[in-house]
Design a protein around this motif. Structure first.
Motif, mmCIF file in Angstrom:
data_model
loop_
_atom_site.group_PDB
_atom_site.id
_atom_site.type_symbol
_atom_site.label_atom_id
_atom_site.label_comp_id
_atom_site.label_asym_id
_atom_site.label_seq_id
_atom_site.Cartn_x
_atom_site.Cartn_y
_atom_site.Cartn_z
ATOM 1 N N GLY A 147 -18.235 -48.675 28.830
ATOM 2 C CA GLY A 147 -17.287 -48.801 29.700
ATOM 3 C C GLY A 147 -15.727 -49.081 29.540
ATOM 4 N N GLY A 182 -11.432 -51.770 31.864
ATOM 5 C CA GLY A 182 -11.930 -51.265 30.837
ATOM 6 C C GLY A 182 -11.698 -52.014 29.498
ATOM 7 N N TYR A 199 -14.729 -49.352 35.949
ATOM 8 C CA TYR A 199 -15.348 -48.775 34.705
ATOM 9 C C TYR A 199 -16.734 -48.991 34.937
ATOM 10 C CZ TYR A 199 -10.799 -47.924 32.958
ATOM 11 O OH TYR A 199 -9.529 -47.621 32.990
ATOM 12 N N VAL A 246 -19.119 -54.196 31.560
ATOM 13 C CA VAL A 246 -18.722 -53.974 32.887
ATOM 14 C C VAL A 246 -19.519 -53.984 34.177
ATOM 15 C CG1 VAL A 246 -17.243 -52.042 31.992
ATOM 16 C CG2 VAL A 246 -19.547 -51.854 32.658
ATOM 17 N N VAL A 259 -12.277 -56.461 32.689
ATOM 18 C CA VAL A 259 -13.346 -55.819 32.249
ATOM 19 C C VAL A 259 -13.858 -54.383 33.063
ATOM 20 C CG1 VAL A 259 -15.731 -55.889 31.435
ATOM 21 C CG2 VAL A 259 -14.025 -57.698 30.964
ATOM 22 N N ARG A 260 -14.405 -54.909 34.164
ATOM 23 C CA ARG A 260 -14.894 -53.734 35.203
ATOM 24 C C ARG A 260 -13.763 -53.112 35.852
ATOM 25 N NH1 ARG A 260 -19.030 -55.872 37.477
ATOM 26 N NH2 ARG A 260 -17.897 -57.627 38.378
ATOM 27 N N LEU A 261 -12.695 -53.818 35.951
ATOM 28 C CA LEU A 261 -11.545 -53.024 36.711
ATOM 29 C C LEU A 261 -10.445 -52.715 36.004
ATOM 30 C CD1 LEU A 261 -11.449 -55.571 39.635
ATOM 31 C CD2 LEU A 261 -12.912 -53.522 39.168
#
Lengths: 311, 539
Positions: free
Chosen positions: A52, B412, A40, B436, B408-410
């Motif tokens: 994101g 969403g 994201y 992210v 979060v980053r992986l």
């Protein structure tokens, strides 16, 4: 009149380029579905792509209709393709070199397309007004394109040699690629300055190609001939190298980093999972039952002498 | 001890020197005040001489893979190389690696070596830009080996195409160890203009060593996934043990809120099977307690499981071994289906979120498919729909939020937890960067639980350093030790890493910085509670 050797080479270069690019596309497209590995922000997440977020932020997300935005995806895609956004944001000094290089190449590709249109207009359909517009666009794209690409290419070569972070990771072939492009660009500049300042002969060359008739061919100087030959070789060479990253880039983003397609019962994804988990595992570590399928390995729960799961 | 005394290149992985680099505190990136003064952090130590005989100390002196796998002679070295190449070839086949074949090959093929990704890596930056921690260093080693041994161009044109690389035991030991100097946070991938994923390459290197040779840190494999499947939990907690702890938690809840809550266990037909990281039961029982209070007060139909594997949400397979990942995910789903629940909800554990919700989405099928989701949206619904009365003033102290990369980053899940904090924590402030684009806690990809030999020293000094810097900056207006400060880390492994980080830098004693989960803050803000739920003590 029959086609000339240079024309034959041009057709062959274009055909090889298209065939190899297409076959690479098929190769990447036909790879097995992989586990989800998205990253994201995923730009097609409607209403969430700004920060994101994903559809997983919803309770019971699998029951709800997906809200996606093609515009979000196109925006990200084009800002990366046309402006190389990530290099601009994260490595600005390099962007000042790589952007003119890539933008120059885009303009040269546009120049080829315009030459083609001009050829069609000269041979098959006569629309004088359009031909005039195309003529001027050819002057603009060709001039800016070749200057920008050449300056960018020289800059990238200097950077590649002067920046140890880059040089230490660079194989001989990568240097060769840059020099190959530079030589093609320099012979192009030499041809342009000494022989074809208005791209008149380039237009005639393309007219001959479009008409499949060498009668339209201009008389080329040696440098022009060398340029055409090298350019054709570059067209043939590019798809075999990582300079064809324009193909890879589609798959890295669309099929890996933005691939958030959900697996729900009865879906195509589930059918693929079922098929893939039947494949035999070739791995040899002690915790693997080599030769048994992924499903058998994952689900059969081999027990040890105490009746406990072995792995 | 011989160390390479010039700049390091990828081909130096094969260098015969004892160690490629030796870190000192002076090499590391400076920390903000008050940690900018000498003596505020411990000096780094050398590996014990006896370790060098058996373990791979050849990279930087630190040992992640705590197995005695160093070849003793030429024959063993040749066997190792052969085994590695066998594994590499399997990694490039559909049968062996359908799970990541396309992403791996794309990343091997298209890296432009532009190094745009390097500055995104918190480990590389905070180590003082040590070459061996650069995202491209280990990736380039694998890329060169792949080119040289597995591609026609590499076989025909050799070094001209593949770059310089020699494959010996040193190369492999350094390659394997370096895959454990990356937390798989994939921040590097976010910056790549081509979408190349050097984080994935670390993952694939780990996988090759594990799936082909059985080489992986004990904390991940033997004491991790194997123990999880055999005993029931990677913590060693047994089904009887977890039942005892749940009773203890019920007592504890009664002590704290004056009301007994019966925690549902193995209740068939509940709406939700809630799975916690079992580390919570042992190290932070207040977290499952807070979940129980919130879910009961909000009238949610839920249960825990006491069945082997299903009371521990962790899935360490996600970091190093696809098969182990599949085994654990399948077990979680199978037990949830047996309990006839409608869905699995994962408690505050980032990698467990990603493993069962996202990665295992393409492992589970037919009878073992079941819906899975994060606890965060449910927690936000409790607040949004005012199912419980909260008084934010009870949380009127500085709070910052750590974003677990996996959550979060992986995957969403970004906003629900922030919406809760904006509502319930008046002094909430973001770290920079956040969401992210956050930085890993330094405990990602298994580092938080890898406590063997000298690895924790490296983790605390290097891997968590960026997070510590962020924490100090987030609280820079209130560093006064008379003000209690709270790092909200809704992830067990992140909490483990942050706990060790605070201890290493003595930040709780010196600056009154504490840490905990999100649900503890929610319960702390409940109007009905007479006493604070958050206890300001380091544990």
């Amino acid at each position: 009149m029959p086609i000339s050797a240079l024309m034959a080479l041009s057709y062959a270069a274009f055909a090889i380029f298209v065939i190899v690019v297409a076959s690479k596309w098929v190769k990447w497209s036909s790879m097995p579905m992989h586990l989800r590995w998205e990253l994201y922000p995923v730009p097609h997440e409607a209403g969430r792509n700004q920060y994101g977020g994903s559809y997983i932020e919803e309770v019971d997300y699998w029951k709800k209709p997906r809200e996606t935005t093609l515009a979000g995806e196109l925006k990200d895609m084009f800002s990366e393709m046309l402006f190389i956004k990530r290099v601009y944001e994260y490595k600005r000094p390099l962007w000042w070199l790589t952007y003119p290089f890539h933008a120059g190449i885009y303009l040269i590709l546009a120049w080829f397309f315009l030459l083609f249109v001009h050829g069609i207009l000269s041979v098959y359909i006569s629309i004088p007004v359009l031909a005039k517009v195309v003529y001027y666009l050819i002057q603009i794209c060709g001039t800016i394109g070749i200057i920008a690409a050449t300056l960018g290419c020289i800059g990238l070569i200097i950077r590649r040699f002067s920046d140890k972070d880059m040089l230490n990771y660079t194989a001989g072939v990568e240097i060769f690629n840059l020099f190959f492009i530079l030589i093609v660009l320099l012979t192009g500049i030499a041809t342009w300055i000494t022989y074809d300042p208005n791209f008149q002969h380039a237009m005639e060359f393309m007219k001959a190609l479009v008409a499949f008739n060498s009668a339209y061919l201009p008389k080329l100087t040696t440098i022009a001939e060398v340029h055409v030959i090298l350019l054709c070789l570059l067209w043939i060479y590019i798809p075999f190298t990582k300079m064809s990253h324009f193909i890879g880039k589609y798959f890295t983003f669309h099929k890996v980093l933005w691939d958030d397609e959900l697996n729900v019962p009865g879906s195509k994804v589930e059918a693929k999972v079922r098929e893939l988990t039947r494949l035999p595992m070739p791995w040899s570590a002690p915790h693997v039952d080599t030769g048994k399928s992924w499903d058998e390995n994952a689900l059969e729960n081999p027990k040890d002498e105490w009746g406990r799961w072995k792995y | 001890m011989e160390i390479l005394s010039r700049e390091i290149k990828p081909e130096d992985a094969a260098s015969p020197v004892d160690q490629l680099v030796k870190l000192t505190v002076r090499d590391l990136e400076k920390l903000p005040p008050p940690y900018d003064k000498p003596g505020m952090e411990p000096e780094l130590t050398d590996p014990k001489p006896e370790w060098k005989e058996k373990y791979a100390t050849d990279l930087d002196g630190y040992i992640a893979i705590d197995l005695p796998w160093k070849p003793k002679n030429k024959e063993e070295e040749e066997r190792l190389i052969k085994s590695f190449l066998n594994g590499l070839n399997k990694l490039l086949t559909k049968e062996g690696n359908w799970t990541f074949l396309q992403p791996l090959l794309l990343s091997l093929e298209y890296c432009a070596k532009c190094q745009t990704c390097s500055n995104a890596c918190p480990i590389y930056i905070m180590s003082g830009k040590q070459e061996v921690y650069k995202p491209t260093w280990r990736a380039e080693i694998l890329r060169r080996i792949w080119k040289k041994y597995c591609t026609p161009a590499g076989k025909i044109f050799g070094k001209f195409v593949s770059g310089d690389i020699e494959l010996n035991a040193k190369t492999l030991m350094r390659l394997a160890e370096s895959a454990y100097r990356c937390t798989l946070c994939r921040r590097c991938t976010q910056t790549c203009p081509i979408g190349v994923d050097n984080g994935l390459i670390s993952h694939e290197i780990r996988k090759l060593f594990s799936q082909e040779m059985g080489i992986a840190p004990k904390a991940l494999h033997e004491l991790g996934t194997v123990q999880h499947l055999k005993v029931g939990s990677s913590t060693g907690l047994t089904p009887d043990g977890v039942k005892d702890i749940i009773e203890f938690i019920e007592d504890d809840i009664e002590d704290k809120i004056g009301k007994r809550i019966k925690i549902p266990v193995d209740e068939k037909g509940a709406d939700i099977l809630l799975i916690h990281n079992a580390g919570e039961f042992l190290s932070w029982p207040e977290n499952p307690a807070a979940f129980a209070i919130l879910f009961e007060e909000a009238g949610i139909s839920w249960t825990l499981s006491s069945e082997q594997v299903a009371y521990d949400a962790v899935n360490y397979g996600v970091w190093y071994d696809d098969l182990q990942l599949a085994r654990i995910a399948a077990k979680h789903a199978e037990i949830a289906n047996k309990l006839e629940v409608n869905k699995i909800v994962v408690g505050e554990c980032g990698h467990a979120h990603k493993a069962i919700t996202v990665i295992a989405d393409r492992v589970l099928h037919d009878d073992i498919w079941i819906p899975r989701e994060s606890c965060m949206p449910i927690l936000w619904e409790i607040v949004k729909k005012e199912k419980i009365n909260f008084d934010p003033e009870k949380n009127n102290f500085p709070v910052t939020l750590h974003d677990p990369c996996n959550m979060v980053r992986l995957m969403g899940v970004v906003e629900p937890q922030r919406k809760i904090l904006r509502k319930l924590a008046p002094q909430f402030r973001e770290m920079e960067p956040h969401g992210v684009y956050n930085y890993c806690c330094g405990g990602g990809s298994g580092f938080a639980i890898m406590q063997s030999m000298n690895f924790p020293e490296w983790r605390n000094a290097v891997a968590t350093r960026m997070k510590f810097k962020q924490v100090l900056e987030a609280f820079k207006d209130c560093l006064d030790p008379s003000i209690n400060k709270y790092i909200c880390a809704p992830c067990s492994n992140c909490k483990g890493a942050i706990r060790d980080m605070l201890s290493y830098y003595q930040a709780s004693e010196r600056l009154s910085i504490y840490y905990g989960g999100l649900v503890e803050l929610m319960v702390n803000a409940m109007v009905d509670l007479e006493e604070p739920f958050v206890e300001w003590e380091f544990h």
